[in-house]
Design a protein around this motif. Structure first.
Motif, PDB file in Angstrom:
ATOM      1  N   ASP A 209       0.581  -1.287   0.129  1.00 32.64           N
ATOM      2  CA  ASP A 209       0.495   0.056   0.370  1.00 32.64           C
ATOM      3  C   ASP A 209       0.932   1.638   0.031  1.00 32.64           C
ATOM      4  O   ASP A 209       0.310   2.288   0.069  1.00 32.64           O
ATOM      5  CB  ASP A 209      -0.683  -0.225   1.283  1.00 32.64           C
ATOM      6  N   SER A 225      -6.323  -3.200  -4.361  1.00 38.93           N
ATOM      7  CA  SER A 225      -6.848  -4.371  -4.632  1.00 38.93           C
ATOM      8  C   SER A 225      -6.773  -5.895  -5.582  1.00 38.93           C
ATOM      9  O   SER A 225      -6.663  -6.530  -5.943  1.00 38.93           O
ATOM     10  CB  SER A 225      -8.647  -4.178  -3.821  1.00 38.93           C
ATOM     11  N   LEU A 248       1.505  -3.894   4.363  1.00 35.73           N
ATOM     12  CA  LEU A 248       0.684  -3.201   4.479  1.00 35.73           C
ATOM     13  C   LEU A 248       0.950  -1.786   5.394  1.00 35.73           C
ATOM     14  O   LEU A 248       2.673  -1.855   6.358  1.00 35.73           O
ATOM     15  CB  LEU A 248      -1.026  -3.681   5.363  1.00 35.73           C
ATOM     16  N   ILE A 253      -3.399   1.850   4.714  1.00 36.39           N
ATOM     17  CA  ILE A 253      -4.880   1.584   4.249  1.00 36.39           C
ATOM     18  C   ILE A 253      -5.571   1.724   4.858  1.00 36.39           C
ATOM     19  O   ILE A 253      -7.280   1.853   5.151  1.00 36.39           O
ATOM     20  CB  ILE A 253      -3.887  -0.005   4.254  1.00 36.39           C
ATOM     21  N   LEU A 262      -8.535  -3.490   1.638  1.00 37.32           N
ATOM     22  CA  LEU A 262      -7.940  -4.807   2.142  1.00 37.32           C
ATOM     23  C   LEU A 262      -9.131  -5.783   2.224  1.00 37.32           C
ATOM     24  O   LEU A 262      -9.102  -6.827   2.203  1.00 37.32           O
ATOM     25  CB  LEU A 262      -7.376  -3.782   3.644  1.00 37.32           C
TER      26      LEU A 262
END
Length: 295
Positions: A209, A225, A248, A253, A262
């Motif tokens: 991320d 995603s 992450l 995120i 997520l």
């Protein structure tokens, strides 16, 4: 020429069968980086302010409350959203935690530890170890271990340096004696054994991320995603069993406009048989056991 010990061959065309539990095709590692309070800050006594956050503007000569509050969001808000998302799907992650962050705000390690996640070590400050004096690095490793143990009652067994490690990092981890693995490589889709008791688990900056940062390539939640799900699907279709890391960050995120990414990744994984979602310590322990049993 590159040094003779630089390995550009790896496993080649014949990677080993990792024998993941349950015959899984993919070992999936979610790594939640905990850096809030460990970022460089004049207010914390560091030589300069951190320049990497939601905007590209480094403040010099005075503390930077803009930067600090961007980081604080992850510790105040993001962590709870992320924990709830993993709890919904009963999946466990590795929370790669900076010692200073945990020492200042113990809930950053205590809460995920109580939820069953692994707490691993991510250095004391959020900084590269390149060119760090050996004595300083030894102290940094010890302080990080102590902060995590104080917050959770359990020492970390995994280590990951922010970006570049020093030429001494892995040797110092081995000398310390309590680490099962480190993640200071980015060169493979499978772990490898470094020494009889130490596993190297590759990490990655692409399924991560941090690419939501300015110029990083991700803008909408779907950008992340789709990329992550694409990587998962590719490895599930490719011959042989592999490992994938998804990176992450609490402050990244954890923002409401990005959490859908997520949520969608976790929901996708939950629907696919043959994926072993595990903390990194369990993946490393499995690899070590497998290596010890293989003639």
């Amino acid at each position: 020429m590159p040094p003779t010990n630089r390995d550009l061959v790896g496993y080649g065309r014949n990677p080993p069968d990792p024998g993941w539990p349950g015959g899984a095709k993919l070992a999936l590692s979610f790594v939640v980086n905990v850096e809030e309070g460990a970022e460089l800050s004049l207010a914390s006594g560091d030589a300069r302010n951190e320049s990497v956050h939601e905007i590209r503007e480094e403040v010099t000569g005075q503390p930077d409350p803009c930067m600090e509050t961007h980081y604080a969001y992850g510790a105040r808000v993001g962590i709870w959203r992320i924990l709830d998302a993993f709890d919904k799907h009963r999946m466990r992650a590795t929370f790669s935690s900076c010692g200073r962050a945990v020492a200042h705000a113990p809930h950053l390690a205590k809460a995920p530890h109580e939820a069953g996640h692994e707490i691993s070590a991510h250095g004391w400050r959020w900084e590269s170890h390149a060119n760090m004096p050996e004595a300083t690095e030894r102290e940094v490793i010890a302080a990080t271990i102590a902060a995590i143990r104080d917050a959770t009652g359990e020492r970390p067994v995994g280590w990951h340096t922010r970006s570049a490690s020093s030429m001494n990092t892995r040797r110092l981890l081995l000398e310390e004696g309590g680490f099962l693995y480190d993640s200071d490589v980015y060169d493979d889709d499978l772990p490898r054994l470094h020494s009889p008791g130490h596993v190297i688990l590759p990490y990655g900056f692409d399924v991560n991320d941090m690419r939501f940062s300015p110029g990083g390539g991700f803008v909408q939640a779907e950008d992340f995603s789709r990329y992550a799900i694409g990587a998962i699907n590719w490895l599930m279709e490719e011959p042989g069993a592999k490992m994938l890391s998804i990176g992450l960050h609490l402050r990244i995120i954890g923002r409401p406009g990005r959490m859908r990414a997520l949520a969608d990744i976790l929901a996708h994984v939950a629907k696919i048989p043959g994926i072993w979602v595990a903390p990194r310590r369990e993946i490393a322990a499995h690899w070590l056991k497998r290596a010890q049993e293989t003639p």
